[in-house]
Write an enzyme that holds these catalytic residues in place. Structure first.
Site, short mmCIF file in Angstrom:
data_model
loop_
_atom_site.label_atom_id
_atom_site.label_comp_id
_atom_site.label_asym_id
_atom_site.label_seq_id
_atom_site.Cartn_x
_atom_site.Cartn_y
_atom_site.Cartn_z
N ASP A 1 0.86 -1.17 0.00
CA ASP A 1 0.00 0.00 0.00
C ASP A 1 0.91 1.23 0.00
O ASP A 1 2.12 1.12 -0.17
CB ASP A 1 -0.99 -0.04 1.17
CG ASP A 1 -0.33 0.08 2.53
OD1 ASP A 1 0.92 0.14 2.60
OD2 ASP A 1 -1.06 0.13 3.55
N HIS B 1 9.99 -24.26 8.61
CA HIS B 1 8.94 -24.97 9.35
C HIS B 1 7.54 -24.75 8.78
O HIS B 1 6.68 -25.62 8.93
CB HIS B 1 8.95 -24.54 10.82
CG HIS B 1 10.10 -25.11 11.59
ND1 HIS B 1 10.18 -25.07 12.97
CD2 HIS B 1 11.23 -25.74 11.17
CE1 HIS B 1 11.31 -25.64 13.36
NE2 HIS B 1 11.97 -26.05 12.28
N CYS C 1 3.11 -3.36 4.04
CA CYS C 1 2.26 -2.23 4.43
C CYS C 1 2.97 -1.54 5.60
O CYS C 1 4.18 -1.73 5.79
CB CYS C 1 0.83 -2.67 4.76
SG CYS C 1 0.66 -3.82 6.13
N GLY C 2 2.25 -0.75 6.39
CA GLY C 2 2.91 -0.04 7.47
C GLY C 2 3.50 -0.98 8.50
O GLY C 2 4.66 -0.86 8.89
N THR C 3 2.69 -1.93 8.95
CA THR C 3 3.14 -2.91 9.95
C THR C 3 3.34 -4.30 9.39
O THR C 3 3.96 -5.14 10.06
CB THR C 3 2.08 -3.03 11.06
OG1 THR C 3 0.85 -3.48 10.45
CG2 THR C 3 1.87 -1.71 11.78
N ARG D 1 8.00 -33.86 9.46
CA ARG D 1 6.90 -33.60 10.39
C ARG D 1 6.26 -32.24 10.14
O ARG D 1 5.07 -32.04 10.42
CB ARG D 1 7.39 -33.70 11.84
CG ARG D 1 8.35 -32.61 12.26
CD ARG D 1 8.94 -32.88 13.64
NE ARG D 1 9.76 -31.80 14.13
CZ ARG D 1 11.02 -31.55 13.74
NH1 ARG D 1 11.59 -32.32 12.84
NH2 ARG D 1 11.69 -30.54 14.27
N HIS D 2 7.03 -31.33 9.57
CA HIS D 2 6.48 -30.00 9.30
C HIS D 2 5.47 -30.04 8.16
O HIS D 2 4.54 -29.25 8.12
CB HIS D 2 7.61 -29.01 9.01
CG HIS D 2 8.56 -28.88 10.15
ND1 HIS D 2 8.19 -28.37 11.37
CD2 HIS D 2 9.87 -29.24 10.28
CE1 HIS D 2 9.23 -28.39 12.19
NE2 HIS D 2 10.26 -28.94 11.56
N GLY E 1 -1.92 -6.04 8.48
CA GLY E 1 -3.12 -6.10 7.65
C GLY E 1 -2.90 -6.92 6.39
O GLY E 1 -3.78 -7.70 5.99
C1 RB5 Z 1 -1.94 2.45 6.65
O1 RB5 Z 1 -1.98 3.61 7.40
C2 RB5 Z 1 -1.74 1.23 7.56
O2 RB5 Z 1 -2.85 1.03 8.36
C3 RB5 Z 1 -1.41 -0.01 6.76
O3 RB5 Z 1 -0.30 0.25 5.97
C4 RB5 Z 1 -1.07 -1.28 7.53
O4 RB5 Z 1 -0.12 -1.01 8.52
C5 RB5 Z 1 -2.19 -2.08 8.03
O5 RB5 Z 1 -2.00 -3.17 8.60
#
Ligand code: RB5
Length: 145
Positions: free
Chosen positions: A7, A97, A64-66, A131-132, A69
């Protein structure tokens, strides 16, 4: 084949990762987003996951940011095993694994150096099987019952 998507939040890191791969002569297809305008991460996660789920051996990179998502949305696709990785260890284990076929990363979590190391480990580490393989088979709900 490697396919990548992000994104807007993941775009700078995706560009760094694609540049890193290109510098090593590794081809990757960019499924978007292509500019900084705000978009919804599930649209890109589903686009990429559909490609990986098609079963032609494509490996995905989602940013994405984290990374959270993207991994949630991608894992809704049957046959997709998306792993949110934060370092070389989680990347290695996701392959050895879990036979992960999609790597998810957070651009607001990782610097480009660590992300490039994660990508290198993810792409070069084989699945251990044994096993995996039984455990990975049980990830799909109907096979776990
Ligand atoms: C965008 O602001 C952020 O919510 C998205 O990139 C992501 O981190 C969602 O999981």
């Amino acid at each position: 084949m490697i396919v990548a998507a992000s994104d807007h939040a993941g775009l700078p890191l995706k560009r760094a990762v694609l540049g890193h791969l290109a510098s090593k002569g590794i081809d990757a297809e960019d499924l978007g987003t292509f500019d900084e305008s705000s978009v919804d991460y599930p649209d890109f996660a589903h686009r990429l996951a559909a490609r990986v789920a098609a079963g032609d051996g494509a490996v995905g990179i989602l940013i994405c940011g984290t990374g959270i998502g993207m991994s949630m949305a991608a894992n809704r696709h049957r046959g997709v095993r998306a792993a949110l990785c934060h370092d070389a260890y989680t990347a290695e284990m996701a392959r050895r694994h879990n036979d992960a076929n999609v790597l998810c990363m957070g651009a607001r979590v990782l610097g480009p150096g660590v992300a490039e190391q994660i990508v290198d480990v993810f792409l070069s580490t084989p699945f251990e099987g044994g096993r995996h393989a039984r455990r990975v088979g049980k990830i799909e709900l109907e096979e776990a019952r």
